[in-house]
Design an enzyme around this catalytic site. Structure first.
Site, PDB file in Angstrom:
ATOM      1  N   LEU A   1      -4.695  -2.661   3.479  1.00  4.92           N
ATOM      2  CA  LEU A   1      -5.953  -2.129   2.932  1.00  4.92           C
ATOM      3  C   LEU A   1      -5.682  -1.003   1.930  1.00  4.92           C
ATOM      4  O   LEU A   1      -6.600  -0.488   1.302  1.00  4.92           O
ATOM      5  CB  LEU A   1      -6.850  -1.602   4.057  1.00  4.92           C
ATOM      6  CG  LEU A   1      -7.452  -2.646   4.997  1.00  4.92           C
ATOM      7  CD1 LEU A   1      -8.365  -1.983   6.017  1.00  4.92           C
ATOM      8  CD2 LEU A   1      -8.237  -3.701   4.215  1.00  4.92           C
ATOM      9  N   GLY A   2      -4.422  -0.615   1.834  1.00  7.93           N
ATOM     10  CA  GLY A   2      -4.096   0.435   0.863  1.00  7.93           C
ATOM     11  C   GLY A   2      -4.204   1.832   1.445  1.00  7.93           C
ATOM     12  O   GLY A   2      -4.668   2.765   0.773  1.00  7.93           O
TER      13      GLY A   2
ATOM     14  N   ILE B   1      -2.369   4.467  -0.575  1.00  8.95           N
ATOM     15  CA  ILE B   1      -3.039   4.890  -1.815  1.00  8.95           C
ATOM     16  C   ILE B   1      -4.195   5.843  -1.485  1.00  8.95           C
ATOM     17  O   ILE B   1      -4.454   6.803  -2.214  1.00  8.95           O
ATOM     18  CB  ILE B   1      -3.578   3.661  -2.593  1.00  8.95           C
ATOM     19  CG1 ILE B   1      -2.432   2.712  -2.939  1.00  8.95           C
ATOM     20  CG2 ILE B   1      -4.342   4.076  -3.840  1.00  8.95           C
ATOM     21  CD1 ILE B   1      -1.410   3.289  -3.879  1.00  8.95           C
TER      22      ILE B   1
ATOM     23  N   PRO C   1     -16.404  -5.998  12.260  1.00  9.63           N
ATOM     24  CA  PRO C   1     -14.970  -5.669  12.398  1.00  9.63           C
ATOM     25  C   PRO C   1     -14.735  -4.156  12.449  1.00  9.63           C
ATOM     26  O   PRO C   1     -13.892  -3.678  13.201  1.00  9.63           O
ATOM     27  CB  PRO C   1     -14.336  -6.282  11.140  1.00  9.63           C
ATOM     28  CG  PRO C   1     -15.278  -7.366  10.726  1.00  9.63           C
ATOM     29  CD  PRO C   1     -16.645  -6.881  11.104  1.00  9.63           C
TER      30      PRO C   1
ATOM     31  N   CYS D   1      21.248   0.338 -12.116  1.00 10.16           N
ATOM     32  CA  CYS D   1      22.152   0.162 -10.987  1.00 10.16           C
ATOM     33  C   CYS D   1      22.917  -1.164 -11.115  1.00 10.16           C
ATOM     34  O   CYS D   1      23.785  -1.260 -11.966  1.00 10.16           O
ATOM     35  CB  CYS D   1      21.398   0.303  -9.674  1.00 10.16           C
ATOM     36  SG  CYS D   1      22.479   0.905  -8.369  1.00 10.16           S
TER      37      CYS D   1
ATOM     38  N   HIS E   1      18.749   5.419 -10.157  1.00 12.12           N
ATOM     39  CA  HIS E   1      17.433   4.763 -10.179  1.00 12.12           C
ATOM     40  C   HIS E   1      16.381   5.690 -10.795  1.00 12.12           C
ATOM     41  O   HIS E   1      15.695   6.404 -10.078  1.00 12.12           O
ATOM     42  CB  HIS E   1      17.013   4.367  -8.765  1.00 12.12           C
ATOM     43  CG  HIS E   1      17.797   3.229  -8.229  1.00 12.12           C
ATOM     44  ND1 HIS E   1      17.471   1.917  -8.460  1.00 12.12           N
ATOM     45  CD2 HIS E   1      18.934   3.205  -7.503  1.00 12.12           C
ATOM     46  CE1 HIS E   1      18.347   1.126  -7.880  1.00 12.12           C
ATOM     47  NE2 HIS E   1      19.260   1.879  -7.291  1.00 12.12           N
TER      48      HIS E   1
ATOM     49  N   GLU F   1      13.570   5.026 -11.919  1.00 15.33           N
ATOM     50  CA  GLU F   1      12.195   4.660 -11.555  1.00 15.33           C
ATOM     51  C   GLU F   1      11.693   5.468 -10.363  1.00 15.33           C
ATOM     52  O   GLU F   1      10.482   5.579 -10.154  1.00 15.33           O
ATOM     53  CB  GLU F   1      12.099   3.152 -11.282  1.00 15.33           C
ATOM     54  CG  GLU F   1      12.742   2.637  -9.991  1.00 15.33           C
ATOM     55  CD  GLU F   1      14.235   2.356 -10.095  1.00 15.33           C
ATOM     56  OE1 GLU F   1      14.885   2.891 -11.018  1.00 15.33           O
ATOM     57  OE2 GLU F   1      14.767   1.615  -9.250  1.00 15.33           O
TER      58      GLU F   1
END
Ligand code: GLN
Length: 545
Positions: A16-17, A20, A192, A382, A508, A510
């Site tokens: 469901l995130g 975030i 639910p 990498c 890395h 990122e």
């Protein structure tokens, strides 16, 4: 101010995130001047996700201090712009490991060691350690999994107890749930959510705020119904509608007043919301002036979570360049000399990411060759950098057998090889070169130009290194070593001077790109790709004229 704890649980279904929502709430509170951190509690028995394969777990996120952690920590860092560490990710495996070690040392003085209180106490001590550090006003604690899972019970119990340990006014419980829309009935269904809240009630934790994921807006009657059946006020039913981009979620949560409800309930004293940069970033995302296509050549292309931080880094660096980066996902297993052009034609940049094991390496080498020969901007990360070096050693230096000893143990030209300190290691978990290391850049190189300074720090996760006893050959034949680790003289960055933008990095990058500080190498790579696409367009127009 004593730290306040916000526990975030999830119900009905996974995905469901929650991460975030936590990151968005964290952002909204931090944007008001509060010092916020987020901790993820993962109910699995692996000590960390470092040994899980990307299909199971997606990307393994690495912190400065070398912890291999859940990818949600990446969202926390990207949203909040602060670094996390080992203490921000707790797993059941880690908890049991430590409790059992304590038991072996006799630390429990002859007691029977049990889930309650020993496991729950260990969980609480991990959460309190962050709160008691004095570094934060707010600790958001995300409990992984879904309420009702057997393995999650000790965590919920620990949270329940903590509400009494630190005082109810210092804690808040937020439950993220799903309100599905049933097409056939033409309506949103609250059942639910009612069940999920009932389940969490049974374990003794009362949600103060419900965040409801839904596909269509919740009208006031639905909000009222949920509030009434779940024992919360109408204003504490927060809708979380699907967003085009995860970066819009803080804006949606602000519109719904999630941050204000939290501030009121925890009696927080805050400054004004300083949020303009974030809004500007989201606007830039929505109105890119152009688009550029970049190929990502990897072996987990059907499972994009494996490359999550790279995808996010392109979003950040695209916004800086005022463009949208469209990724072409290219399966490296399929690339051969005869089809590489077909798969990669038309792209303005090629990125080869990190990876483990030999599958797909030949295809990655083809992608590198294509980028080098066709002068298409190339970024190797990498394993991607190791491939760039192998390809160069074979096709430019003429060492046909050059390889990494990871893939061909007996090669006579192990241009990528294990360092002696890695040779006798048998354990797989936590034994790589992990976390933050220094790198010294050479002036006049593309790397130096991107960072604009000499000393940088980047995060690592690998066992193999460019072979120091063979690297002279690369340099002789024109590959530039533009970044070195000063302590151990290890190659960190290579590049080609006679190419528009060809950079390989052993680390890395990122993992350090955030909304506030998009990564300089990604910014320049996207910039080079844009340049490439413009020149290509001009060439094509000329040819047509
Ligand atoms: N498999 C390579 C190594 O261990 C590269 C690792 C990676 O790309 N993260 O050195």
């Amino acid at each position: 101010m004593a730290p306040k704890y916000i526990f975030v649980t999830g119900g009905v279904t996974s995905s469901l995130g929650k991460g975030i929502i936590c990151a968005s709430l964290g952002k909204l509170l931090a944007a008001r001047g509060l010092r916020v951190t987020i901790q993820k509690l993962d109910p699995y028995i692996n000590v960390d996700p470092g040994t899980m394969n990307p299909y199971e777990h997606g990307e393994v996120y690495v912190t400065d201090d070398g912890a291999e952690t859940d990818l949600d920590l990446g969202h926390y860092e990207r949203f909040l712009g602060v670094t996390t560490s080992q203490e921000n990710n707790v797993t059941t495996g880690r908890i049991y490991y430590d409790v059992i070690q304590k038991e072996r040392r006799g630390a429990y003085l002859g007691q029977t060691v049990q889930v309650i209180p020993h496991i729950t106490n260990e969980i609480k001590s991990r959460v309190r350690a962050i709160g008691d550090s004095g570094k934060y006003d707010i600790v958001i604690v995300e409990v992984g999994g879904t309420v009702g899972d057997i393995e999650g019970l000790p965590y919920i119990e620990a949270m329940r107890q903590m509400r009494y340990d630190v005082g109810r006014k210092n804690t808040l419980s937020i439950h993220l749930t799903l309100v599905p829309y049933l097409k056939a009935a033409g309506e949103l269904k609250t059942k639910p959510t009612q069940h999920s809240v009932k389940t969490i009630y049974e374990i003794g934790l009362q949600p103060d705020i419900l965040v409801c994921r839904a596909e269509i807006p919740l009208d006031s009657s639905i909000r009222h119904k949920i509030a009434q059946f779940c024992n919360v006020d109408n204003e504490d039913v927060i809708a979380s509608l699907d967003a085009e981009s995860i970066y819009e979620v803080p804006l949606l949560m602000r519109e719904e007043g999630l941050d204000e409800r939290v501030i009121e309930k925890l009696s927080l004293e805050t400054g004004p919301l300083v949020f303009d940069d974030w809004i500007a970033f989201v606007e830039a995302l929505k109105k890119p002036s152009t688009e550029v296509e970049i190929a990502l050549v990897g072996k987990y292309v059907e499972h994009k979570d494996a490359y999550l931080s790279i995808v996010e880094s392109f979003i950040h660096s695209g916004a800086v360049n005022n463009c949208k980066v469209k990724l072409r996902w290219v399966q490296s297993d399929n690339l051969r000399p005869e089809n590489v052009e077909k798969h990669l034609s038309g792209v303005s940049g090629i990125l080869v990411p990190g990876g483990f094991g030999g599958r797909g390496v030949d295809g990655k080498l083809e992608a590198v060759r294509f980028a080098r020969e066709q002068k298409i901007p190339f970024f190797g990360i990498c394993l991607g950098m190791q491939c760039a070096v192998i390809e160069f050693a074979r096709n430019v230096s003429g060492w046909e057998n050059a390889h990494s000893s990871e893939f061909e143990e007996k090669t006579d030209k192990p241009i990528v090889d294990l360092m002696p300190d890695q040779r006798d290691i048998d354990d797989k978990g936590g034994t790589m070169r992990l976390g933050k290391y220094d790198c010294k850049l050479k002036e006049g190189t593309k790397a130096f130009q991107a960072y604009g300074k000499e000393m940088i720090e980047e995060r690592h996760r690998h066992r193999y290194e460019i072979n120091n006893s063979l690297r002279y050959k690369l340099v002789e034949d024109g590959m530039e070593i533009s970044g070195l680790n000063p302590d151990r003289d290890l190659v960190e960055i290579v590049e080609l001077a006679d190419h528009p933008w060809f950079v390989g990095v052993q680390f890395h990058p990122e993992l350090k790109s955030t909304v506030d500080k998009p990564h300089p190498l990604f910014i320049d790579f996207v910039g080079a790709a844009l340049e490439h696409s413009k020149t290509n367009k001009k060439k094509r127009n000329k040819a047509e004229a």
